[in-house]
Design an enzyme around this catalytic site. Sequence first.
Site, PDB file in Angstrom:
ATOM      1  N   ARG A  24       0.947  -1.024  -0.367  1.00  0.00           N
ATOM      2  CA  ARG A  24      -0.242  -0.255  -0.346  1.00  0.00           C
ATOM      3  C   ARG A  24       1.401   1.179  -0.150  1.00  0.00           C
ATOM      4  O   ARG A  24       1.654   1.244   0.456  1.00  0.00           O
ATOM      5  CB  ARG A  24      -0.665   0.078   1.101  1.00  0.00           C
ATOM      6  CG  ARG A  24      -1.751   1.525   0.973  1.00  0.00           C
ATOM      7  CD  ARG A  24      -3.429   0.951   0.671  1.00  0.00           C
ATOM      8  NE  ARG A  24      -4.080   2.114  -0.008  1.00  0.00           N
ATOM      9  CZ  ARG A  24      -5.370   2.323   0.591  1.00  0.00           C
ATOM     10  NH1 ARG A  24      -4.918   1.384   1.734  1.00  0.00           N
ATOM     11  NH2 ARG A  24      -5.777   3.358   0.421  1.00  0.00           N
ATOM     12  N   GLY A  25       0.445   1.730  -0.568  1.00  0.00           N
ATOM     13  CA  GLY A  25       1.455   3.154  -1.287  1.00  0.00           C
ATOM     14  C   GLY A  25       2.124   3.909  -0.203  1.00  0.00           C
ATOM     15  O   GLY A  25       3.172   4.545   0.225  1.00  0.00           O
ATOM     16  N   THR A  28       3.916   2.567   3.160  1.00  0.00           N
ATOM     17  CA  THR A  28       5.160   2.688   3.249  1.00  0.00           C
ATOM     18  C   THR A  28       6.415   2.867   2.049  1.00  0.00           C
ATOM     19  O   THR A  28       7.891   2.228   1.990  1.00  0.00           O
ATOM     20  CB  THR A  28       5.703   0.909   2.792  1.00  0.00           C
ATOM     21  OG1 THR A  28       5.107  -0.256   1.729  1.00  0.00           O
ATOM     22  CG2 THR A  28       4.891   0.494   4.546  1.00  0.00           C
ATOM     23  N   ARG A  29       5.240   3.371   0.449  1.00  0.00           N
ATOM     24  CA  ARG A  29       6.651   3.407  -0.307  1.00  0.00           C
ATOM     25  C   ARG A  29       7.523   4.322  -0.133  1.00  0.00           C
ATOM     26  O   ARG A  29       8.544   4.217  -0.673  1.00  0.00           O
ATOM     27  CB  ARG A  29       5.388   4.120  -1.674  1.00  0.00           C
ATOM     28  CG  ARG A  29       6.054   4.937  -2.773  1.00  0.00           C
ATOM     29  CD  ARG A  29       5.358   5.358  -3.487  1.00  0.00           C
ATOM     30  NE  ARG A  29       4.159   4.601  -3.889  1.00  0.00           N
ATOM     31  CZ  ARG A  29       4.145   3.916  -5.058  1.00  0.00           C
ATOM     32  NH1 ARG A  29       5.638   3.529  -5.691  1.00  0.00           N
ATOM     33  NH2 ARG A  29       3.059   3.236  -5.544  1.00  0.00           N
ATOM     34  N   GLY A  58      -6.427   3.346 -10.679  1.00  0.00           N
ATOM     35  CA  GLY A  58      -7.871   2.243 -11.101  1.00  0.00           C
ATOM     36  C   GLY A  58      -8.508   1.178 -10.187  1.00  0.00           C
ATOM     37  O   GLY A  58      -8.174   1.100  -9.514  1.00  0.00           O
ATOM     38  N   GLU A  92      -4.893  -7.413  -6.699  1.00  0.00           N
ATOM     39  CA  GLU A  92      -2.841  -7.831  -6.489  1.00  0.00           C
ATOM     40  C   GLU A  92      -2.704  -9.859  -5.732  1.00  0.00           C
ATOM     41  O   GLU A  92      -2.584 -10.643  -6.365  1.00  0.00           O
ATOM     42  CB  GLU A  92      -2.645  -6.491  -5.969  1.00  0.00           C
ATOM     43  CG  GLU A  92      -1.536  -5.773  -7.224  1.00  0.00           C
ATOM     44  CD  GLU A  92      -1.125  -4.813  -6.264  1.00  0.00           C
ATOM     45  OE1 GLU A  92      -0.449  -4.338  -5.875  1.00  0.00           O
ATOM     46  OE2 GLU A  92      -0.370  -3.832  -6.971  1.00  0.00           O
TER      47      GLU A  92
END
Length: 837
Positions: A24-25, A28-29, A58, A92
């Site tokens: 999940r950006g 922790t990105r 999207g 995903e």
Amino acid sequence: MSYYQSAERIPDPSWKYDVFFSFRGQDTRHGFTSHLYDALRRAGIYVFIDDEVVLGRGDQMTYTLIQAIEASRLFVVILTESYAGSRWCLDELMKIMECRSTIGQTVIPVFYNVDPEDVRHQSGPFEEAFQSHRFSYENEIVHAWRAALTEAAKLPGFLITRNSNEVEIIGEIVEHITTLLASEDLFIARHPVAVQSRTEDVIQQLHSHKPEDVVLMGIWGMGGVGKTTIAKSVYNQIRHDFDRPMFLPNIQEMWENNQQVFLQEQLLNGICKAQINIQNIASGVALLREKLRLESVFLVLDDVNNIDQLNALCGSREWFGAGSIIIITTRDRNLLHMIGVDYVYQMTEMNYDEALELFCWNAFGKATPLTEFARLADDVVKYCGGLPLTLKLSGSQLFGKMKDEWENVLGRLKGSSPKDILDVLRLSFDALDDDKQKEIFLDIASFCIGMEREEVLKTLNYGFGIREHGISFLEERNFIKFDEKDRVQMHPLLREMGRNIVREQSQTDAPRRIYDVFVSFRGKDTRTTFTSHLHTSLQNAGIAAFKDDDDVDGLQRGERISIALLKAIGLSACSVVVFSTHYADSKWCLQELENIMVCHRTKGQVVYPIFYEVDPSDVRYQKKESDFGKAFESLISRRSVEEDKVQSWRTDLREVSSFSGTTVINSRNESEDIKRIVEHVTRLLDKTELFVAAHPVGVEPRVQKLIEESNIQKIKDVLILGIKGMGGVGKTTIAKAIYNKIGRDFDGRSFLLNIRETWQQDNGKVLLQQQLLEDIFIATRIHIRNIDSGMQMLKERLGAKRVLIVLDDVTDLDQLNALCGSGEWCRPGSVVIHNNF
């Protein structure tokens, strides 16, 4: 760390990516995920990471993303509190688990500040997310998401809590992934003379049994006869017939080092492809008996010398599934009878022709002797008696020698060698009264030669609380003396002995060496986060960085800065000071800064400040209304600090805050900030060169002549350049000068000092290989498990760059072979320089 054999991997063309990241950006990105991504890239692992800017988010996964998932060899799923709040992430994961089921890819979950049970049962923050989903999506898709999370949470993975050291766990993840991706072919020998025929004999015996039988075979023979070499060759040739091949080397050594349970864990983890922890030998036996019978395995147990080892690792044939093969190498035939092996393959010595060929490859670089050396070669081969180990060692020792040198070496081979003088000196060191006296001697030998008496006493007094009489014992026993300027002196052989002892101790103690960078920081602010990542990145860039750790012997906090830290600061080319909110609240930190600034003013040491979540002006002026200023005032009010000391610290803070540095405040991507810092420090350090000599008389003309005559700067092939001469004639000095002069003309470079000494240390061979790779591939942190995998890795990677390699004090052809394949592994245009007697 894994001790079983594996070579550097060969990329599998059937996969487009080695690793796919699911995360999940917003969680922790720019933190953990970016650090893990960089660490994997440095390890040569090709990672697909979804970039929102490139792919766009999207409601549905893009076709590009689906293709990337299907083309990835394994998946890292970073499960965070808001992971289940994203349909994109859940889709995903559903696709990833589908691929695991249908294609067989590996999934590694990372539980980042979440409880695995919450993931498994969709409770806690995951329950909140699914409460929202049930109003927005059909029950069928929600059920599929839940099933994917439940299945993923059952898999072995990594747990990270708020108290975890992320750098350490990232290292464990990278090592685990590297192991999963690694090729399992083992390095056999540079010159595998007579290996194939013996390998075929062993395989023929193994194939004489029924396919469903469990076969135990022993390879038996004296030390140095080549048992391990043949076992490796057999392993490479038939391992592909098994889903679970395993090679456990050096069992005797591991067992004697109390690694019994570790060996059992490596065997279980390798066979079962899972992380299994064992409490003791007995529980390990029970687990092995339970797990191994379910598999058809191929297991090699190398260098067994005790029946307890066999009882703990392979028990009996009833432990194993149908079709399993177990090979045991040993010097003790009785062990094989005790366990009831089916076959014993006796390793015999080489016949004369085989022995001569192996010797010649090592002595002459070809299969036959030079005509004028034929008689001498015959004598050596007959003396060695067909043992591969002695043939290789003798050949390497004689490589490039004149005939009279051959005669001398042959004479020494037939007689007994005199005791090394350093061993005699070691007896004097061992006779010192206690460990404190020994430690004082080692500190002086390592750091204080040439210092004035008063400076030596002050330096030692920080660590040992001594006065002048505290070093008189060394003068009385002739370990040291003082010259006419009252500077401490020591005989070169005594100093060499001391440094040898320090190198031996460095295998288990805190490193004693000259550092590129000293990192000063406030532990409670940044130790496990920013500073840990910075320290790791500096090391990955080939920069020797000293980072004080409370749990390191000699570095405990106190009123006075330790001798270890004082030495580390003074012996660093650059100091990086990480200013954070509570930095000035620590007397220790300000003492560090004080010594750093002394080194800056007196030695020209570079100081690079990092302002982490503090404004540089707050550091410069210690404003009372700022958090940094409040921390400084808190220290002064709590401690009894003299006013002149306070003013000295204020001066240091003002001066250092005016230096060029980096400000990291509310960063969106600390990984990129750290990259820029490392790049800047690297440039600062690259301005320095190897120290050649205080008075380099005659060096430049010799260097220029050598460069011109060898045409170094215009070569198209690989140039191997030897610098030969007696000890003390200046070979290392010339090699350093050449390295300084032409080093920047190459894509990568490395200067390995004192190879002879390091080679003789425990694990010294691997340390040399690792240093060579880390020097040349600056942005890569490379772990080598053993000399074989190191040779394989060097063979595959050195050809990627045009390199300059300088090998100092080479005495054995095996050293050249292990470090650069005698130049054969290097890219055209590379230069390998070595000096020897």
